[in-house]
Design a protein around this motif. Structure first.
Motif, PDB file in Angstrom:
ATOM      1  N   MET A   1       0.842  -1.184   0.000  1.00 44.94           N
ATOM      2  CA  MET A   1       0.000   0.000   0.000  1.00 44.94           C
ATOM      3  C   MET A   1       0.889   1.250   0.000  1.00 44.94           C
ATOM      4  N   ALA A   2       0.642   2.146  -0.901  1.00 45.48           N
ATOM      5  CA  ALA A   2       1.416   3.389  -1.003  1.00 45.48           C
ATOM      6  C   ALA A   2       1.110   4.300   0.178  1.00 45.48           C
ATOM      7  N   LYS A   3       2.097   5.142   0.525  1.00 47.86           N
ATOM      8  CA  LYS A   3       1.935   6.079   1.633  1.00 47.86           C
ATOM      9  C   LYS A   3       2.457   7.449   1.243  1.00 47.86           C
ATOM     10  N   LEU A   4       1.949   8.452   1.953  1.00 42.12           N
ATOM     11  CA  LEU A   4       2.461   9.813   1.856  1.00 42.12           C
ATOM     12  C   LEU A   4       3.374  10.026   3.052  1.00 42.12           C
ATOM     13  N   TYR A   5       4.632  10.318   2.769  1.00 43.94           N
ATOM     14  CA  TYR A   5       5.634  10.525   3.811  1.00 43.94           C
ATOM     15  C   TYR A   5       5.985  12.002   3.908  1.00 43.94           C
ATOM     16  N   PHE A   6       6.207  12.471   5.129  1.00 44.53           N
ATOM     17  CA  PHE A   6       6.777  13.796   5.344  1.00 44.53           C
ATOM     18  C   PHE A   6       7.998  13.626   6.225  1.00 44.53           C
ATOM     19  N   ARG A   7       9.154  13.871   5.626  1.00 44.08           N
ATOM     20  CA  ARG A   7      10.421  13.812   6.339  1.00 44.08           C
ATOM     21  C   ARG A   7      10.912  15.248   6.480  1.00 44.08           C
ATOM     22  N   TYR A   8      10.825  15.749   7.711  1.00 41.45           N
ATOM     23  CA  TYR A   8      11.161  17.150   7.938  1.00 41.45           C
ATOM     24  C   TYR A   8      12.396  17.260   8.819  1.00 41.45           C
ATOM     25  N   GLY A   9      13.029  18.401   8.736  1.00 40.75           N
ATOM     26  CA  GLY A   9      14.176  18.680   9.593  1.00 40.75           C
ATOM     27  C   GLY A   9      14.567  20.127   9.455  1.00 40.75           C
ATOM     28  N   ALA A  10      15.355  20.593  10.405  1.00 40.00           N
ATOM     29  CA  ALA A  10      15.858  21.968  10.356  1.00 40.00           C
ATOM     30  C   ALA A  10      16.918  22.078   9.250  1.00 40.00           C
ATOM     31  N   MET A  11      17.338  23.298   9.000  1.00 35.41           N
ATOM     32  CA  MET A  11      18.403  23.530   8.017  1.00 35.41           C
ATOM     33  C   MET A  11      19.610  22.668   8.376  1.00 35.41           C
ATOM     34  N   GLY A  12      20.225  22.079   7.375  1.00 32.38           N
ATOM     35  CA  GLY A  12      21.426  21.295   7.612  1.00 32.38           C
ATOM     36  C   GLY A  12      21.185  19.879   8.082  1.00 32.38           C
ATOM     37  N   SER A  13      19.956  19.385   7.986  1.00 29.88           N
ATOM     38  CA  SER A  13      19.673  18.021   8.437  1.00 29.88           C
ATOM     39  C   SER A  13      19.756  17.005   7.296  1.00 29.88           C
ATOM     40  N   SER A  14      20.292  17.409   6.171  1.00 27.62           N
ATOM     41  CA  SER A  14      20.529  16.525   5.017  1.00 27.62           C
ATOM     42  C   SER A  14      19.250  16.050   4.337  1.00 27.62           C
ATOM     43  N   LYS A  15      18.239  16.899   4.305  1.00 31.14           N
ATOM     44  CA  LYS A  15      16.980  16.531   3.668  1.00 31.14           C
ATOM     45  C   LYS A  15      17.171  16.235   2.186  1.00 31.14           C
ATOM     46  N   THR A  16      17.829  17.142   1.465  1.00 30.71           N
ATOM     47  CA  THR A  16      18.006  16.947   0.018  1.00 30.71           C
ATOM     48  C   THR A  16      18.924  15.770  -0.261  1.00 30.71           C
ATOM     49  N   THR A 137      19.535  17.135  13.240  1.00 30.32           N
ATOM     50  CA  THR A 137      20.788  17.879  13.142  1.00 30.32           C
ATOM     51  C   THR A 137      21.044  18.495  14.513  1.00 30.32           C
ATOM     52  N   VAL A 138      22.179  19.156  14.675  1.00 27.19           N
ATOM     53  CA  VAL A 138      22.539  19.683  15.993  1.00 27.19           C
ATOM     54  C   VAL A 138      22.780  21.183  15.969  1.00 27.19           C
ATOM     55  N   CYS A 139      22.505  21.783  17.104  1.00 26.42           N
ATOM     56  CA  CYS A 139      22.782  23.193  17.357  1.00 26.42           C
ATOM     57  C   CYS A 139      24.276  23.348  17.641  1.00 26.42           C
ATOM     58  N   TRP A 140      24.762  24.582  17.604  1.00 23.39           N
ATOM     59  CA  TRP A 140      26.166  24.845  17.912  1.00 23.39           C
ATOM     60  C   TRP A 140      26.540  24.401  19.316  1.00 23.39           C
ATOM     61  N   CYS A 141      25.543  24.283  20.214  1.00 23.02           N
ATOM     62  CA  CYS A 141      25.811  23.867  21.593  1.00 23.02           C
ATOM     63  C   CYS A 141      25.864  22.353  21.751  1.00 23.02           C
ATOM     64  N   GLY A 142      25.469  21.620  20.706  1.00 26.60           N
ATOM     65  CA  GLY A 142      25.467  20.166  20.764  1.00 26.60           C
ATOM     66  C   GLY A 142      24.103  19.553  20.995  1.00 26.60           C
ATOM     67  N   SER A 143      23.122  20.357  21.374  1.00 24.64           N
ATOM     68  CA  SER A 143      21.750  19.860  21.552  1.00 24.64           C
ATOM     69  C   SER A 143      21.089  19.665  20.190  1.00 24.64           C
ATOM     70  N   GLY A 144      20.013  18.894  20.189  1.00 20.17           N
ATOM     71  CA  GLY A 144      19.258  18.708  18.962  1.00 20.17           C
ATOM     72  C   GLY A 144      18.710  20.038  18.458  1.00 20.17           C
ATOM     73  N   ALA A 145      18.834  20.284  17.154  1.00 24.11           N
ATOM     74  CA  ALA A 145      18.359  21.539  16.559  1.00 24.11           C
ATOM     75  C   ALA A 145      17.077  21.276  15.782  1.00 24.11           C
ATOM     76  N   ARG A 146      16.002  21.929  16.182  1.00 24.22           N
ATOM     77  CA  ARG A 146      14.713  21.793  15.499  1.00 24.22           C
ATOM     78  C   ARG A 146      14.196  23.126  14.983  1.00 24.22           C
ATOM     79  N   CYS A 147      14.950  24.195  15.231  1.00 26.64           N
ATOM     80  CA  CYS A 147      14.510  25.542  14.859  1.00 26.64           C
ATOM     81  C   CYS A 147      15.421  26.099  13.776  1.00 26.64           C
TER      82      CYS A 147
END
Length: 191
Positions: A1-16, A137-147
């Motif tokens: 069965m086909a699905k619609l996927y949304f793979r999201y991430g902040a800038m620099g998360s290697s989406k492309t 991806t990660v923030c400059w502080c090492g935490s997860g970056a979502r913004c």
């Protein structure tokens, strides 16, 4: 069965890069994947290009929705980059591809803009996607970056402006929520 996927991430998360790798995997297995991006992404016409140098030809989402059913059925998968720039009607079309034509659609994009507001395409993908995945991806502080933060030439956060201002590393940086709220990019000069 086909699905619609949304793979999201902040800038620099290697989406492309991820989108191009998925297309390569389809090709390697003798399958046909169609790459598309919205016309609003004007950085490179007719090319899906990652920051690490991977690239492949693509069409525009606006042309994809005009294709005949017969032409669409020639593909085993549709891969959409910069899906945050899609309109609600584009996302509705993707659900048609999945539900009626049984063609999987894998969308990559940002969830929110530099002010933490949802993009139109992202909002409808979050509402209608069968599977939602975050690319990390990660923030400059090492935490997860979502913004995503828009920055000026001095590395300071920009807090106002148009929702869409196409750019890459020279205009945007991924931050954790704490540093986004505090306005600390880790790039500030003269402070």
């Amino acid at each position: 069965m086909a699905k619609l996927y949304f793979r999201y991430g902040a800038m620099g998360s290697s989406k492309t890069a991820n989108a191009l790798m998925v297309a390569y995997n389809y090709k390697e297995r003798g399958k046909r994947a169609l790459l598309a991006k919205p016309k609003l992404d004007t950085r490179e016409i007719g090319v899906m290009h990652s920051r690490i140098g991977l690239e492949e030809p693509c069409i525009y989402v606006e042309d994809l929705v005009e294709m005949s059913t017969e032409d669409l059925e020639a593909y085993d998968c549709i891969i959409v980059d910069e899906a945050q720039f899609c309109k609600k009607s584009d996302i509705e079309f993707f659900t048609h591809l999945v539900d009626d034509l049984e063609i999987p659609v894998i969308c990559y994009g940002l969830r929110t803009d530099f002010q933490m507001h949802l993009f139109e395409g992202s909002m409808w993908l979050l509402a209608w996607a069968d599977k939602i995945e975050e690319l990390k991806t990660v923030c400059w502080c090492g935490s997860g970056a979502r913004c995503n933060a828009r920055i000026d030439s001095n590395g300071k956060m920009v807090h106002a402006g148009k929702q869409v201002e196409v750019g890459a590393n020279e205009r945007y940086i991924a931050l954790c929520r704490k540093h986004h709220v505090e306005g600390k990019t880790g790039l500030e000069k003269n402070e």
